[in-house]
Write an enzyme that holds these catalytic residues in place. Sequence first.
Site, PDB file in Angstrom:
ATOM      1  N   CYS A 101       6.799  -6.560   4.302  1.00  0.00           N
ATOM      2  CA  CYS A 101       6.373  -5.799   3.135  1.00  0.00           C
ATOM      3  C   CYS A 101       7.617  -5.084   2.637  1.00  0.00           C
ATOM      4  O   CYS A 101       8.085  -4.143   3.267  1.00  0.00           O
ATOM      5  CB  CYS A 101       5.274  -4.803   3.473  1.00  0.00           C
ATOM      6  SG  CYS A 101       4.788  -3.828   2.023  1.00  0.00           S
ATOM      7  N   CYS A 104       6.846  -1.123   1.209  1.00  0.00           N
ATOM      8  CA  CYS A 104       6.532  -0.036   2.146  1.00  0.00           C
ATOM      9  C   CYS A 104       6.335  -0.647   3.528  1.00  0.00           C
ATOM     10  O   CYS A 104       7.286  -1.092   4.130  1.00  0.00           O
ATOM     11  CB  CYS A 104       5.307   0.755   1.680  1.00  0.00           C
ATOM     12  SG  CYS A 104       3.892  -0.284   1.302  1.00  0.00           S
ATOM     13  N   SER A 105       5.098  -0.689   3.994  1.00  0.00           N
ATOM     14  CA  SER A 105       4.844  -1.335   5.290  1.00  0.00           C
ATOM     15  C   SER A 105       3.411  -1.845   5.349  1.00  0.00           C
ATOM     16  O   SER A 105       2.717  -1.655   6.346  1.00  0.00           O
ATOM     17  CB  SER A 105       5.131  -0.364   6.439  1.00  0.00           C
ATOM     18  OG  SER A 105       4.351   0.803   6.299  1.00  0.00           O
ATOM     19  N   CYS A 106       2.948  -2.481   4.283  1.00  0.00           N
ATOM     20  CA  CYS A 106       1.609  -3.076   4.277  1.00  0.00           C
ATOM     21  C   CYS A 106       1.508  -4.061   5.437  1.00  0.00           C
ATOM     22  O   CYS A 106       2.404  -4.880   5.636  1.00  0.00           O
ATOM     23  CB  CYS A 106       1.345  -3.788   2.950  1.00  0.00           C
ATOM     24  SG  CYS A 106       1.291  -2.655   1.544  1.00  0.00           S
TER      25      CYS A 106
END
Length: 198
Positions: A101, A104-106
């Site tokens: 991702c 962000c950090s999906c």
Amino acid sequence: MSGTAPPSDLMLRIKAIETLLEEKNLIDTSAVDAMIELYENKLGPRNGAQVVAKAWTDEAYKARLLEDGSKAIAELGFTGVQGEEMVVLENTSEVHNVIVCTLCSCYPWPVLGLPPTWYKTAAYRSRVVLEPRAVLKEFDLEIPAEKEVRVWDSNAEIRFMVLPEQPEESKGLSEQELVEWVTRNSMIGTGLAEKPSK
């Protein structure tokens, strides 16, 4: 992998609260670390491992999984926030998929648990897109030159999960036994399914 960017404001606030709670003896940081380890490496990834093992042993389920990941995963009871729209990518002898991702950090929490720390770093998020083979090599995963590497970028609408190639020596094992062969990293694409260590 380690990031070079300074911690975000949110991370600094979390650390400050954690430090304050620890100083007042309201939390035991080793217990918190153990709980994070449990969710990051055991409970969450175990859900995904059950999905993979089912796909390896049931061709009809595998077809449904690749056609509509969300629906097929829900058949096994794994649903929830961060897993509403799931796309499952199959690794084959010709193609190796890896997820990231970049914004962000999906991450697909219902099937993979908490994201590993390295998944959220700026270094991984940018480098795996630009030089995926080099990054995978840092995970001790060397992809043959003739195999295509595809990088898939998760976002707020879609989460990805990799269906790793089934190791030849695991063929013929039961679904329950196969769960132990599936690693978290193999479902991200930074590792392979492998024989469980004793």
